[in-house]
Design an enzyme around this catalytic site. Sequence first.
Site, PDB file in Angstrom:
ATOM      1  N   HIS A  12       0.847  -1.188   0.000  1.00 30.87           N
ATOM      2  CA  HIS A  12       0.000   0.000   0.000  1.00 30.87           C
ATOM      3  C   HIS A  12       0.883   1.239   0.000  1.00 30.87           C
ATOM      4  CE1 HIS A  12      -3.584  -2.391   1.762  1.00 30.87           C
ATOM      5  NE2 HIS A  12      -3.566  -2.422   0.456  1.00 30.87           N
ATOM      6  N   LYS A  16       5.078   1.437   0.707  1.00 22.12           N
ATOM      7  CA  LYS A  16       5.930   1.212  -0.469  1.00 22.12           C
ATOM      8  C   LYS A  16       7.413   1.438  -0.152  1.00 22.12           C
ATOM      9  CE  LYS A  16       2.452   2.151  -4.050  1.00 22.12           C
ATOM     10  NZ  LYS A  16       1.831   0.882  -3.906  1.00 22.12           N
ATOM     11  N   THR A  38       1.996  -5.714  -8.275  1.00 23.49           N
ATOM     12  CA  THR A  38       0.935  -4.836  -8.737  1.00 23.49           C
ATOM     13  C   THR A  38       1.584  -3.577  -9.314  1.00 23.49           C
ATOM     14  OG1 THR A  38       0.691  -4.022  -6.469  1.00 23.49           O
ATOM     15  CG2 THR A  38      -0.855  -5.721  -7.197  1.00 23.49           C
ATOM     16  N   GLY A  39       0.856  -2.896 -10.196  1.00 24.28           N
ATOM     17  CA  GLY A  39       1.338  -1.808 -11.032  1.00 24.28           C
ATOM     18  C   GLY A  39       2.329  -0.829 -10.463  1.00 24.28           C
ATOM     19  N   THR A  40       1.880   0.074  -9.623  1.00 21.16           N
ATOM     20  CA  THR A  40       2.741   1.136  -9.113  1.00 21.16           C
ATOM     21  C   THR A  40       3.898   0.562  -8.300  1.00 21.16           C
ATOM     22  OG1 THR A  40       0.808   2.565  -9.012  1.00 21.16           O
ATOM     23  CG2 THR A  40       2.772   3.318  -7.853  1.00 21.16           C
ATOM     24  N   THR A  41       3.589  -0.375  -7.434  1.00 21.92           N
ATOM     25  CA  THR A  41       4.634  -1.003  -6.616  1.00 21.92           C
ATOM     26  C   THR A  41       5.699  -1.626  -7.505  1.00 21.92           C
ATOM     27  OG1 THR A  41       3.064  -1.456  -4.829  1.00 21.92           O
ATOM     28  CG2 THR A  41       5.090  -2.751  -4.851  1.00 21.92           C
ATOM     29  N   SER A  58      -2.716  -2.133 -11.250  1.00 25.17           N
ATOM     30  CA  SER A  58      -2.662  -1.522  -9.925  1.00 25.17           C
ATOM     31  C   SER A  58      -3.616  -2.293  -9.009  1.00 25.17           C
ATOM     32  CB  SER A  58      -3.091  -0.057 -10.040  1.00 25.17           C
ATOM     33  OG  SER A  58      -3.214   0.520  -8.769  1.00 25.17           O
ATOM     34  N   GLY A  59      -3.267  -2.394  -7.731  1.00 23.35           N
ATOM     35  CA  GLY A  59      -4.099  -3.147  -6.783  1.00 23.35           C
ATOM     36  C   GLY A  59      -5.578  -2.809  -6.841  1.00 23.35           C
ATOM     37  N   ASP A  64      -4.779  -6.852  -7.240  1.00 16.62           N
ATOM     38  CA  ASP A  64      -4.934  -7.770  -6.099  1.00 16.62           C
ATOM     39  C   ASP A  64      -5.698  -9.015  -6.532  1.00 16.62           C
ATOM     40  OD1 ASP A  64      -3.645  -5.908  -4.490  1.00 16.62           O
ATOM     41  OD2 ASP A  64      -5.497  -5.113  -3.647  1.00 16.62           O
ATOM     42  N   ASP A  84      -1.206  -1.626   4.744  1.00 16.06           N
ATOM     43  CA  ASP A  84      -1.264  -0.543   5.731  1.00 16.06           C
ATOM     44  C   ASP A  84      -2.491  -0.724   6.622  1.00 16.06           C
ATOM     45  OD1 ASP A  84      -1.277   1.785   7.175  1.00 16.06           O
ATOM     46  OD2 ASP A  84      -1.531   3.113   5.460  1.00 16.06           O
ATOM     47  N   HIS A  91     -10.345  -0.337  -1.775  1.00 22.77           N
ATOM     48  CA  HIS A  91     -10.482  -1.693  -2.304  1.00 22.77           C
ATOM     49  C   HIS A  91     -10.249  -2.743  -1.206  1.00 22.77           C
ATOM     50  CE1 HIS A  91      -6.215  -0.900  -2.329  1.00 22.77           C
ATOM     51  NE2 HIS A  91      -5.939  -2.129  -2.695  1.00 22.77           N
ATOM     52  N   ASP A  94     -10.966  -6.343  -1.843  1.00 21.54           N
ATOM     53  CA  ASP A  94      -9.973  -7.042  -2.668  1.00 21.54           C
ATOM     54  C   ASP A  94      -8.773  -7.469  -1.833  1.00 21.54           C
ATOM     55  OD1 ASP A  94     -11.578  -6.549  -4.880  1.00 21.54           O
ATOM     56  OD2 ASP A  94     -10.480  -4.746  -5.439  1.00 21.54           O
ATOM     57  N   ARG A 100      -7.261 -13.943   1.952  1.00 23.41           N
ATOM     58  CA  ARG A 100      -8.077 -15.154   2.124  1.00 23.41           C
ATOM     59  C   ARG A 100      -7.584 -16.254   1.182  1.00 23.41           C
ATOM     60  NH1 ARG A 100     -13.054 -16.519  -0.538  1.00 23.41           N
ATOM     61  NH2 ARG A 100     -14.159 -18.112   0.631  1.00 23.41           N
TER      62      ARG A 100
END
Length: 144
Positions: A12, A16, A38-41, A58-59, A64, A84, A91, A94, A100
């Site tokens: 998150h 990051k 995921t995208g930005t990360t 992106s998440g 996700d 976080d 989201h 998600d 889970r």
Amino acid sequence: MSTVRRIGLVAHDERKKDLLEWVRFNRGTLSRHRLWATGTTGRILAEACGLEIRLLKSGPLGGDQQLGAMIASGELDVLIFFWDPMTAQPHDVDVKALLRMAVLYNVAVACNRATADHLISSDLFHRGHRPAAGEAATSPGAMG
């Protein structure tokens, strides 16, 4: 015997920097494995660390869920997810679904640096050890 692990990386916004520091520290080890993020990360990690990282969405835009599908399909061995707990996420459903899936399919999950350190330094991480299939993978009809 060293095993190539399939590792998902997610963080998150407020975490990051933490994940980036962890990836930099473990760059040598991580470079020997297959990485998704995921995208930005993923963009941040790839640019800063020079690692080959397969980028997902992106998440909040489905990343996700893509990782969750990879887990359900047996395509991911480890999930490093620095989430976080102090900030509400739009989201959140998600996020919960991803965690889970990791539990249902018995995929190793690290949600903080201490756990990620233990996981990546474990002898089991580096050997051919495969954990037993999770409940969803072994129980016909367990999910519906």
